[in-house]
Design an enzyme around this catalytic site. Structure first.
Site, mmCIF file in Angstrom:
data_model
loop_
_atom_site.group_PDB
_atom_site.id
_atom_site.type_symbol
_atom_site.label_atom_id
_atom_site.label_comp_id
_atom_site.label_asym_id
_atom_site.label_seq_id
_atom_site.Cartn_x
_atom_site.Cartn_y
_atom_site.Cartn_z
ATOM 1 N N ASP A 1 0.836 -1.206 0.000
ATOM 2 C CA ASP A 1 0.000 0.000 0.000
ATOM 3 C C ASP A 1 0.870 1.254 0.000
ATOM 4 O O ASP A 1 2.016 1.212 0.439
ATOM 5 C CB ASP A 1 -0.837 0.097 1.284
ATOM 6 C CG ASP A 1 -1.720 -1.098 1.498
ATOM 7 O OD1 ASP A 1 -2.051 -1.766 0.523
ATOM 8 O OD2 ASP A 1 -2.071 -1.330 2.671
HETATM 9 N N1 URA Z 1 -1.054 -5.913 4.074
HETATM 10 C C1 URA Z 1 -1.534 -4.665 4.073
HETATM 11 O O1 URA Z 1 -2.539 -4.364 4.715
HETATM 12 N N2 URA Z 1 -0.889 -3.731 3.362
HETATM 13 C C2 URA Z 1 0.249 -3.990 2.657
HETATM 14 O O2 URA Z 1 0.811 -3.089 2.028
HETATM 15 C C3 URA Z 1 0.729 -5.311 2.668
HETATM 16 C C4 URA Z 1 0.057 -6.244 3.391
#
Ligand code: URA
Length: 236
Positions: free
Chosen positions: A102
């Site tokens: 993310d």
């Molecule tokens: N899980 C998440 O919530 N975000 C990420 O970026 C990777 C795994």
């Protein structure tokens, strides 16, 4: 493959651009001798403006992703490709991220142009652990570890329960979490499912591969030893 096509495929320019680079004498061998567009391809011996060529196809690299960059080229704002040399976007075969992090997640992100390798890394069959450190808005209560380990936790709007995951409390509001699958926003959604909000998230390991001393925002190409480490399930 012709040298000109090989260099164009590495993103140095269109075939026409690369033809011009040959004419201008910018493409040489390691001894500085000018090369010609139809010379035999010897990747390691080619220099562009005196610099070795970028790695050939089959590239695997790691980035220490800072927060604030997205993995999708479709998103607005800064993208992880901004942290790589600009010509890496023009490579053929194309370089893509191996899974995603993310915008607000930092840490270990892999890129490859090798579809089979990408599949091998993300396939649930390979069972490569992905290790995250999450910082929470509230203190851990003590029941989280058992819930994540149960193999019965269900995420909202999903129909299959999550595989067991290992939680290791580090501090009152910080924990390491080891996952054996990769669902959408999985870590944040797992904590949300048990009433926690993740304030910061960092991926520190995939398989046995860690960032080592790679500074934030930097990348490096991975060699054979790194690949072995990746497919080992424990860090070296
Ligand atoms: N899980 C998440 O919530 N975000 C990420 O970026 C990777 C795994």
């Amino acid at each position: 493959m012709k040298l000109v096509k090989h260099i164009a495929n590495l993103g140095y320019g269109s075939r026409k651009d690369v033809q011009w680079m040959f004419r201008e004498g910018r493409i040489t061998d390691a001894d500085g001798e000018v090369l010609y567009a139809d010379d035999p391809l010897d990747h390691d011996n080619v220099r562009v403006d005196g610099e070795p060529l970028d790695p050939p196809p089959g590239l695997l690299l790691m980035l220490n992703k800072p927060v604030g960059y997205t993995c999708s080229m479709k998103d607005r704002g800064r993208v992880v490709f901004d942290l790589l040399p600009a010509r890496f976007r023009e490579r053929n075969p194309a370089l893509s991220t191996v899974g995603r992090l993310d915008r607000d997640t930092s840490g270990l992100l892999l890129f490859t142009d090798d579809g089979q390798l990408l599949h091998r890394i993300i396939s649930p069959k390979s069972k490569l652990p992905k290790v995250y450190v999450a910082t929470l808005a509230e203190d851990l209560r003590g029941d989280e570890r058992a819930t994540f380990a149960s193999g019965s936790l269900m995420l909202e709007s999903e129909t299959t329960p999550l595989l067991p995951a290992e939680l290791e409390p580090l501090e009152a509001r910080r924990a390491r979490l080891v996952l054996h699958e990769g669902r959408y926003h999985q870590v944040r959604r797992m904590f949300a499912a048990i009433g926690h909000h993740v304030q910061a998230l960092h991926r520190e390991r995939i398989g046995g591969l860690t960032l080592g001393d790679l500074p934030e925002g930097q990348w490096r190409a991975l060699g054979a030893a790194d690949r072995d480490r990746l497919f080992a399930t424990e860090p070296a």
